[in-house]
Design an enzyme around this catalytic site. Structure first.
Site, PDB file in Angstrom:
ATOM      1  N   ALA A 233       5.800   5.131 -10.533  1.00  0.00           N
ATOM      2  CA  ALA A 233       6.199   5.727 -12.063  1.00  0.00           C
ATOM      3  C   ALA A 233       7.211   6.772 -11.852  1.00  0.00           C
ATOM      4  O   ALA A 233       7.728   7.272 -12.933  1.00  0.00           O
ATOM      5  CB  ALA A 233       4.698   6.464 -12.561  1.00  0.00           C
TER       6      ALA A 233
ATOM      7  N   ASN B 298      -0.505   6.324  -4.534  1.00  0.00           N
ATOM      8  CA  ASN B 298       0.160   7.821  -5.155  1.00  0.00           C
ATOM      9  C   ASN B 298       0.199   7.953  -6.575  1.00  0.00           C
ATOM     10  O   ASN B 298      -0.630   8.905  -6.749  1.00  0.00           O
ATOM     11  CB  ASN B 298       1.726   7.290  -4.728  1.00  0.00           C
ATOM     12  CG  ASN B 298       2.685   8.672  -5.042  1.00  0.00           C
ATOM     13  OD1 ASN B 298       2.410   9.484  -5.739  1.00  0.00           O
ATOM     14  ND2 ASN B 298       3.750   8.614  -4.466  1.00  0.00           N
ATOM     15  N   ASP B 299       0.640   7.220  -7.599  1.00  0.00           N
ATOM     16  CA  ASP B 299       0.353   7.586  -8.873  1.00  0.00           C
ATOM     17  C   ASP B 299      -0.966   7.863  -9.094  1.00  0.00           C
ATOM     18  O   ASP B 299      -1.469   8.523  -9.966  1.00  0.00           O
ATOM     19  CB  ASP B 299       0.903   6.574  -9.761  1.00  0.00           C
ATOM     20  CG  ASP B 299       2.568   6.343  -9.579  1.00  0.00           C
ATOM     21  OD1 ASP B 299       3.135   7.550  -9.129  1.00  0.00           O
ATOM     22  OD2 ASP B 299       2.989   5.427  -9.780  1.00  0.00           O
ATOM     23  N   VAL B 300      -1.890   6.996  -8.828  1.00  0.00           N
ATOM     24  CA  VAL B 300      -3.312   7.216  -9.089  1.00  0.00           C
ATOM     25  C   VAL B 300      -3.866   8.366  -8.564  1.00  0.00           C
ATOM     26  O   VAL B 300      -5.040   8.595  -8.703  1.00  0.00           O
ATOM     27  CB  VAL B 300      -4.174   5.840  -8.912  1.00  0.00           C
ATOM     28  CG1 VAL B 300      -3.497   4.452  -9.712  1.00  0.00           C
ATOM     29  CG2 VAL B 300      -4.150   5.514  -7.463  1.00  0.00           C
TER      30      VAL B 300
END
Length: 651
Positions: free
Chosen positions: A432, A391-393
């Site tokens: 995050a 997700n975040d990456v």
């Protein structure tokens, strides 16, 4: 042992450690490098033991040997039981234990006193750094294991508190050189506290960097402790660990576009107020007037014809243990002539190299793994990108959402792919806490739920010669399952769950069930047995019968381990089980089975019941599944019914 021989052997140990680290930088020699470094450490411990045991009493010698034995047993047992998904928190724990060991070594000098100033100062520094590393690593491990809240936490005036603690620790180190004992204890306590205060406000994508830093600190603590006790081998090995950890930390910071000082001060994870992530706007003239949403049918067609596919693994792949299925998807695509590449973000997962380790464990060729800076420009030229639990990456909000924890972090350019599939558990923000605008993009398909099940579905699409029918092509009313339908499903199934019950025992059908499982597996079907703890007439009844029929015990799964998989199987086959599959247990208050956990056969897309009749089971509660449209009842002797399924399978 003379000093010359001792120092010569120390040099050999140090050289072996350095050679081992060099070998670990290459996939083909990594295992041998790890073994070489471990052997060097064993030799180092033996050297120190024989060098310093002279003159020690028998009690001390026995205590040391006992400690070595206990540590060896714990280490071997822990290594054998450790799961790959737990590796990040295990690494954090080992960092902490290294720091704690250095702190204990230094504490002996610091508390006893009567040593030269240099040794007293280095003992104080090693005590402080080691204690900080211990508690900081324990907090990091707790966050990674979800024992503690993984979100960053901040105290009022957090930076001021950190600064005050650091100043007090330095003052304590100076004072303990003059008056040891109480000051050394104060240094230890304050250092333990600052470790907690430091790591508690780290979260999001900065946790892997923090793990690397703590690894470096454990080495630094060991090296300084070696100075305090005048042990050059400890100084050298601690220096190697510290230097390699700091190099890794620097590389991670560069990859994340972070400055270490911003992480140390918490500016990357507790900025407030956080701005809401918004999708980047494309020029209006380039968008179609009414873009069509991406469907599974279109994804299937793309997978079957793709020339280039990029797979993006993330922590969700680790949680779902889907790496073997991802490898199978890559193989299925390559079999059709597609070029497959894996896009690796440096902080995907919970430690540096987490994704690379998992994929190599699944026998993915290391040459197919590409770091972010090497693969990003290729997303625009691929046919489809498949994200597995990341997700975040992949979140493009990192480029626009100022004030959020990921702002400024380089991400994988999945947004540039012409088509993308996200096999994520849900559509909530990642670690995050920043919403991912790609989840609402027209060229993105969300396949929510267990990543492993989603990837298995993609494998089916890739292997299929035709795309699955679109939803609008399905009949409005589902047709009742027939024998012909069951036969077709069994012949093409990728995953089948067999549910044994007391009726199998009465019919003595376990050998037929084993034969059916074997026939399915020879066709490439994954077969699992769902075991309810009270199926039969005694605990373990079904397991005993199936093992008697030479069913591998690894294929037997208890209810809590298998229930979530019913939804992703192709068909469930129940052999003589009723109450343990009855969903009325969830709704029929006042009945004997109300509140009893049952096997989730009702969630299977299709089910067959090989039961003697359609009457209620032992508890006397009617089973609503007997009237479900997706269920076929094969009534009569269970052994004969399973034999019929075998004939359907054989066509």
């Amino acid at each position: 042992m003379s000093n010359f021989v001792y120092y010569a052997l120390c040099g050999i140990c140090i050289a072996a450690v350095l050679l081992g680290i060099n070998m670990m930088s290459k996939v083909k020699t990594a295992v041998q490098g790890n073994a070489l470094s471990a052997a060097a450490m064993i030799l180092a411990m033996a050297l120190i033991f024989f060098m310093h045991v002279k003159g020690a009493g028998i009690g001390i010698v026995l205590a040391i040997l006992a400690a070595l034995a206990v540590g060896t047993v714990i280490g071997v047992y822990g290594a054998a039981k450790a799961k790959m998904i737990s590796m990040p928190q295990i690494i954090a724990l080992l960092n902490g234990l290294g720091g704690g060991a250095s702190a204990l070594v230094a504490a002996v000098n610091a508390v006893n006193g009567g040593v030269p100033v240099f040794e007293a100062v280095t003992a104080g520094l090693a005590l402080a750094i080691g204690a900080l590393t211990l508690t900081g690593s324990l907090i990091a491990a707790g966050k990674l294991a979800r024992i503690l809240d993984a979100r960053p936490k901040s105290l009022p005036h957090h930076s001021a508190v950190m600064g005050a603690l650091a100043v007090l620790i330095l003052i304590g180190i100076v004072l303990q050189t003059v008056s040891s004992g109480a000051w050394a204890i104060l240094v230890a306590v304050l250092s333990l506290v600052i470790g907690v205060v430091f790591v508690m406000r780290v979260g999001g994508a900065d946790m892997p960097i923090t793990i690397s830093l703590l690894n470096a600190l454990s080495g630094v603590a060991g090296g300084i402790a070696g100075m305090a006790i005048n042990e050059p081998l400890l100084v050298a090995v601690g220096g190697i660990v510290g230097a390699s950890g700091l190099i890794l930390t620097e590389d991670m910071c560069k990859a994340m576009n972070r400055k270490l000082i911003t992480i140390l001060t918490g500016k990357t994870t507790v900025s407030a107020p956080a701005a809401k992530a918004q999708p980047a706007e494309a020029p209006a003239e380039e968008l179609p007037e009414e873009p069509e949403a991406l469907t599974e049918e279109k994804v299937a067609a793309a997978l079957q014809t793709a020339k280039k596919v990029i797979l993006v693994p993330g922590y969700g792949m680790a949680l779902s243990q889907a790496q073997a299925d991802v490898a199978a998807l890559a193989a299925a695509l390559e079999k059709k002539g597609a070029e497959v590449k894996f896009a690796i973000h440096p902080v995907a997962g919970r430690m540096p190299g987490h994704m690379s380790v998992l994929l190599c464990e699944a026998d993915i060729d290391y040459d197919k793994l590409f770091m972010m800076e090497d693969i990003n420009e290729e997303f625009a030229s691929c046919d489809i990108a498949v994200v597995i639990g990341a997700n975040d990456v992949t979140n493009p909000a990192a480029n626009t959402a100022e004030g959020t924890p990921i702002y400024g972090m380089p991400v994988l350019d999945v947004e540039k792919a012409p088509m993308a599939v996200f096999c994520n558990f849900d559509d909530k923000p990642g670690y995050a806490g920043v919403p991912n605008p790609l989840y609402e993009a027209e060229n993105v398909l969300l396949m929510l739920g267990d990543a492993k099940a989603s990837v298995q579905k993609l494998i089916g699409y890739a292997e299929c010669e035709t795309a699955p029918a679109a939803a609008e092509e399905l009949p409005a009313e589902a047709a009742k399952v027939t024998v012909d339908t069951v036969g077709q499903v069994l012949q093409t199934a990728k995953k089948v769950i067999l549910v044994p019950g007391y009726g199998m025992a009465l019919s003595q059908a376990q050998a037929e069930v084993a034969r059916l499982a074997g026939s399915l597996e020879r066709r490439g079907t994954e077969v699992k047995f769902a075991i309810h703890p009270v199926a039969g007439r005694m605990p373990g009844h079904m397991s005993v019968l199936l093992c008697e029929a030479d069913i591998d015990y690894d294929k037997l799964f208890m209810m809590e381990d298998i229930n979530e998989e019913f939804a992703s199987c192709d068909i469930a086959v129940v052999i003589g089980a009723n109450d343990v599959t009855n969903p009325a247990a969830n709704t029929a208050e006042g009945t004997p089975i109300y509140g009893m956990p049952v096997l989730d056969v009702e969630k299977a897309p299709m089910a067959v019941f090989c039961n003697f009749d359609d009457k209620p089971g032992y508890a006397g509660v009617p089973n609503p599944l007997y009237e479900a449209e997706n269920v076929l009842l094969m009534l009569g002797d269970a052994k004969e019914s399973v034999g019929k399924l075998q004939s359907y399978l054989n066509g």
